[in-house]
Design a protein around this motif. Structure first.
Motif, mmCIF file in Angstrom:
data_model
loop_
_atom_site.group_PDB
_atom_site.id
_atom_site.type_symbol
_atom_site.label_atom_id
_atom_site.label_comp_id
_atom_site.label_asym_id
_atom_site.label_seq_id
_atom_site.Cartn_x
_atom_site.Cartn_y
_atom_site.Cartn_z
ATOM 1 N N ILE A 30 0.797 -1.203 -0.075
ATOM 2 C CA ILE A 30 0.144 -0.095 0.100
ATOM 3 C C ILE A 30 0.694 1.241 -0.048
ATOM 4 N N GLU A 31 1.975 1.194 0.769
ATOM 5 C CA GLU A 31 2.784 2.248 0.874
ATOM 6 C C GLU A 31 3.331 2.641 -0.770
ATOM 7 N N SER A 32 3.833 1.431 -1.340
ATOM 8 C CA SER A 32 4.192 1.594 -2.725
ATOM 9 C C SER A 32 3.401 2.077 -3.631
ATOM 10 N N ALA A 33 1.921 1.756 -3.409
ATOM 11 C CA ALA A 33 0.913 2.137 -4.201
ATOM 12 C C ALA A 33 0.763 3.776 -3.964
ATOM 13 N N ASN A 34 0.805 4.228 -2.909
ATOM 14 C CA ASN A 34 0.497 5.731 -2.801
ATOM 15 C C ASN A 34 1.688 6.352 -3.289
ATOM 16 N N LYS A 35 2.950 6.080 -3.154
ATOM 17 C CA LYS A 35 4.099 6.526 -3.633
ATOM 18 C C LYS A 35 4.129 6.594 -5.163
ATOM 19 N N TYR A 36 3.667 5.568 -5.868
ATOM 20 C CA TYR A 36 3.823 5.554 -7.435
ATOM 21 C C TYR A 36 2.571 5.371 -8.204
ATOM 22 N N ALA A 37 1.541 5.670 -7.329
ATOM 23 C CA ALA A 37 0.214 5.988 -7.976
ATOM 24 C C ALA A 37 -0.388 4.970 -8.778
ATOM 25 N N HIS A 78 0.898 -2.033 12.221
ATOM 26 C CA HIS A 78 -0.623 -2.100 12.307
ATOM 27 C C HIS A 78 -1.230 -0.345 12.059
ATOM 28 N N PHE A 79 -0.417 0.498 12.794
ATOM 29 C CA PHE A 79 -0.552 1.647 12.698
ATOM 30 C C PHE A 79 -0.401 2.320 11.359
ATOM 31 N N SER A 80 0.648 2.083 11.064
ATOM 32 C CA SER A 80 1.383 2.429 9.865
ATOM 33 C C SER A 80 0.352 1.985 8.412
ATOM 34 N N TYR A 81 0.023 0.654 8.601
ATOM 35 C CA TYR A 81 -0.871 0.077 7.740
ATOM 36 C C TYR A 81 -2.342 0.663 7.585
ATOM 37 N N ARG A 82 -2.998 1.159 8.744
ATOM 38 C CA ARG A 82 -3.998 1.748 8.677
ATOM 39 C C ARG A 82 -3.897 3.341 8.401
ATOM 40 N N TYR A 83 -2.729 3.877 8.579
ATOM 41 C CA TYR A 83 -2.714 5.250 8.186
ATOM 42 C C TYR A 83 -2.516 5.410 6.449
ATOM 43 N N GLN A 84 -1.766 4.405 5.989
ATOM 44 C CA GLN A 84 -1.490 4.323 4.462
ATOM 45 C C GLN A 84 -2.576 3.784 4.047
ATOM 46 N N LEU A 85 -3.358 2.957 4.434
ATOM 47 C CA LEU A 85 -4.863 2.684 3.770
ATOM 48 C C LEU A 85 -5.685 3.779 3.694
ATOM 49 N N ALA A 86 -5.757 4.584 4.848
ATOM 50 C CA ALA A 86 -6.570 5.753 4.778
ATOM 51 C C ALA A 86 -5.979 6.716 3.853
ATOM 52 N N VAL A 87 -4.867 6.641 3.495
ATOM 53 C CA VAL A 87 -4.164 7.747 2.296
ATOM 54 C C VAL A 87 -4.629 7.159 1.159
ATOM 55 N N TYR A 88 -4.753 5.879 1.010
ATOM 56 C CA TYR A 88 -4.952 5.115 -0.232
ATOM 57 C C TYR A 88 -6.592 5.417 -0.734
ATOM 58 N N HIS A 89 -7.321 5.342 0.258
ATOM 59 C CA HIS A 89 -8.936 5.649 0.180
ATOM 60 C C HIS A 89 -9.026 7.026 -0.310
ATOM 61 N N PHE A 90 -8.380 7.980 0.350
ATOM 62 C CA PHE A 90 -8.666 9.534 -0.008
ATOM 63 C C PHE A 90 -8.158 9.651 -1.175
ATOM 64 N N ARG A 91 -7.227 8.916 -1.639
ATOM 65 C CA ARG A 91 -6.530 9.081 -2.917
ATOM 66 C C ARG A 91 -7.503 8.685 -3.984
ATOM 67 N N LYS A 92 -8.384 7.768 -3.656
ATOM 68 C CA LYS A 92 -9.616 7.317 -4.428
ATOM 69 C C LYS A 92 -10.805 8.116 -4.353
ATOM 70 N N ASN A 93 -10.855 9.111 -3.355
ATOM 71 C CA ASN A 93 -12.007 9.645 -3.136
ATOM 72 C C ASN A 93 -13.061 8.697 -2.345
ATOM 73 N N GLN A 94 -12.591 7.850 -1.422
ATOM 74 C CA GLN A 94 -13.400 6.926 -0.707
ATOM 75 C C GLN A 94 -13.488 7.489 0.616
#
Length: 464
Positions: A343-350, A378-394
Motif C-alpha cells: 500500500i505504501e508503494s501504491a501511494n508512492k507510485y500511484a 498496524h498503525f502504519s498500515y491503517r494510516y497508509q490505507l486511509a491515504v489510499y482511500h482518500f486518493r480514490k475519493n473514498q
C-alpha cells in the motif's frame, strides 16, 4: 526481643483463643510439639522458618501471610541478617503482593553495613521468578546506593529497571532508554547482547532510526566477537562453556543485520539497505547450530526474502508484485508488513491494489495488540490505507481507517502519530459522518483529560 515476642505472643493468643494446646495443634498441623515449644517458649526462642509460619497460619484458618508484618525481626539480629530466612520470606511476600513488607525489609537492610550485595541478590531472585515489579524495588535501591558507576552490579540493576519499564507508553519507554543507555557496555557480554537487541527493538517502535542503526551496529559487532571467541576456544580447549544468553547466538548476529536493514529502509536509504540483506539471508554456515538455531536460520531466510521484496517495491519495481503476493500467500505471518509495503508503494507510485487488500483483509482483522512492533506496523498500515482511500475519493473508508490509526496511536502513546492522524482527520472533517465526529470527539476529550493509557481496551503491550 520485643518484636520477636510480638509474633510469638500473637501466635500464642490465637492458639489459646482457638482452644489449642501445643499437643493438639501439633497433631492437627503436622508440626512436632517439641519444635512448637522451642519456637514459642525457648530461651532464647528458636527462630521460625517461613514454611513453619505458613503451616501455623493455614492450620489456624487465616489467609496466607497473616503474620508476615510481624516476621521481619526473625531475619535480623542487630546489624546481622539471616539470608536463609530473609530471602524465602521476601519471595513469599512478593508472591502474596505484600509490597509494604518488601519496602519495610529494604529499609531494614539499609541499616546494616554493606547491604548492596543482599539487595542485588534478592532483586535478581525476584526478577528470575518473574516478579519484575517487586524486583524493581531492590534494583532501584542498588542503583541509588552504588557509588561505583562502573559496577557490573549497577549495570545489571539498571538493565532490569529498563526492562521493567517497558509498556504501552512511548514517552516512558524513551525515558527508560535514556536512563539505561550509558550502562549498556558495562554489562557482561551475555546480558549486553540481550540489552542491545531490546534497545534496538524499543527504538524501532519509537521510530528512532539513527538509534536503531547504532544499537544494531553494536549488536552485530558484539555477536561477531563472541562467535569468533567461541570458535577459537573450540580449537584450543577440549571443553568450554557456551555463553549463556536468552536466545541462540545466531539470533543476535542475524538481528544485527536485519535491524540495520530496516533502519536504513525507513530512512529511504534503499541501496544501502540492500547490502545488509545478504548478511542474514543464509546463516547455515553458522557453527554450533542446534535444533533451535536451525529454526532461527530458517526464519532469517524468510525475513531476508520479505525485505528484499520490500526494498524492490519501495524503489518502484512494481513488476515483482505478483511474485511478492505469491510469497505472502506462502508465508501468512508476513502479510501485515507485506501489505503495508504494497500500500505504501501504491501511494508512492500511484497505482491501485484493491484486489490484494480484499484478499488480505481477513488476516488483518485477526490482528492481536500485544507486540509493540506489530502494533506500530498496524498503525502504519491503517494510516497508509486511509491515504489510499482518500486518493480514490473514498472518504468514508479513509476516515474510518484514520480513526482506527488514531486509536493505535493512543495505544503507543506516540504524540507524533497522534498529531499525524489529527491533521489528516481535520483535513477531511467535512466528509466525516456524525458517528465519525462523535468517535473523534471522544478521543480528543481523552487527550484533554491527559489520560495516558489506552481508553478503548484493558490490554497492555509487552516487549518480547
Amino acid at each position: 526481643m520485643e518484636s520477636m515476642n510480638s509474633i510469638r505472643s500473637e501466635i500464642e493468643d490465637h492458639l489459646s483463643s482457638s482452644g489449642y494446646t501445643l499437643t493438639t495443634f501439633g497433631h492437627l498441623s503436622g508440626m512436632n510439639r517439641g519444635s512448637l515449644s522451642a519456637i514459642l517458649h525457648g530461651t532464647p526462642p528458636k527462630p521460625i522458618a517461613i514454611r513453619q509460619l505458613d503451616i501455623i497460619t493455614e492450620t489456624l484458618g487465616y489467609p496466607e501471610g497473616w503474620f508476615y508484618h510481624l516476621y521481619l525481626d526473625e531475619c535480623f539480629s542487630g546489624t546481622k541478617v539471616s539470608r536463609r530466612r530473609l530471602e524465602p520470606y521476601l519471595i513469599r511476600c512478593a508472591e502474596l503482593n505484600k509490597e509494604e513488607c518488601l519496602k519495610a525489609a529494604i529499609l531494614r537492610l539499609l541499616e546494616i553495613p554493606k547491604p548492596i550485595g543482599i539487595l542485588f541478590d534478592i532483586g535478581e531472585k525476584l526478577y528470575m521468578k518473574g516478579r519484575v515489579t517487586d524486583s524493581a524495588l531492590f534494583h532501584e535501591a542498588v542503583a541509588e546506593m552504588e557509588n561505583d558507576s562502573h559496577s557490573e552490579r549497577l549495570a545489571i540493576s539498571q538493565y532490569r529497571l529498563f526492562m521493567g519499564k517497558q509498556g504501552p507508553d512511548a514517552e516512558e519507554n524513551w525515558k527508560a532508554v535514556i536512563r539505561f543507555e550509558p550502562f549498556r557496555k558495562r554489562l557482561p557480554e551475555n546480558h549486553q547482547l540481550d540489552a542491545l537487541l531490546k534497545l534496538a527493538n524499543v527504538c524501532f517502535t519509537l521510530h528512532k532510526w539513527k538509534e536503531v542503526e547504532k544499537y544494531s551496529d553494536e549488536l552485530r559487532a558484539l555477536a561477531q566477537a563472541v562467535y569468533r571467541d567461541q570458535l577459537r576456544r573450540k580449537v584450543r580447549e577440549k571443553s568450554y562453556d557456551i555463553l549463556e544468553t536468552e536466545r541462540h547466538l545466531v539470533v543476535y548476529y542475524g538481528q544485527g543485520y536485519l535491524l540495520k536493514t530496516v533502519a536504513l529502509q525507513k530512512q529511504e536509504l534503499y541501496d544501502k539497505a540492500k547490502k545488509y540483506v545478504t548478511g542474514y539471508a543464509d546463516l547455515s554456515w553458522f557453527e554450533n547450530l542446534n535444533e533451535i538455531g536451525w529454526m532461527e536460520v530458517k526464519k532469517f531466510k524468510v525475513w531476508a526474502q520479505a525485505n528484499a521484496y520490500t526494498l524492490e517495491m519501495l524503489t518502484g519495481n512494481i513488476d515483482i508484485l505478483p511474485e511478492y503476493c505469491q510469497f505472502l500467500q506462502e508465508h501468512p505471518q508476513e502479510i501485515l508488513p507485506g501489505l503495508l509495503t504494497i500500500i505504501e508503494s501504491a501511494n508512492k507510485y500511484a497505482f491501485y491494489v484493491d484486489h490484494i487488500i480484499e484478499q488480505c483483509s481477513q488476516v488483518i482483522q485477526k490482528f492481536d495488540n500485544h507486540d509493540p512492533i506489530e502494533v506500530d506496523r498496524h498503525f502504519s498500515y491503517r494510516y497508509q490505507l486511509a491515504v489510499y482511500h482518500f486518493r480514490k475519493n473514498q472518504y468514508a473508508e479513509g476516515i474510518s481507517h484514520i480513526l482506527f490509526a488514531l486509536k493505535l496511536a493512543f495505544i503507543l502513546n506516540n504524540d507524533r502519530d497522534v498529531i499525524q492522524c489529527v491533521t489528516v482527520f481535520e483535513a477531511y472533517r467535512n466528509y466525516a459522518s456524525e458517528q465519525h465526529k462523535s468517535e473523534y470527539q471522544f478521543m480528543m476529550e481523552e487527550v484533554r483529560n491527559k489520560e495516558r493509557s489506552y481508553p478503548f481496551s484493558d490490554r497492555r503491550i509487552r516487549i518480547v
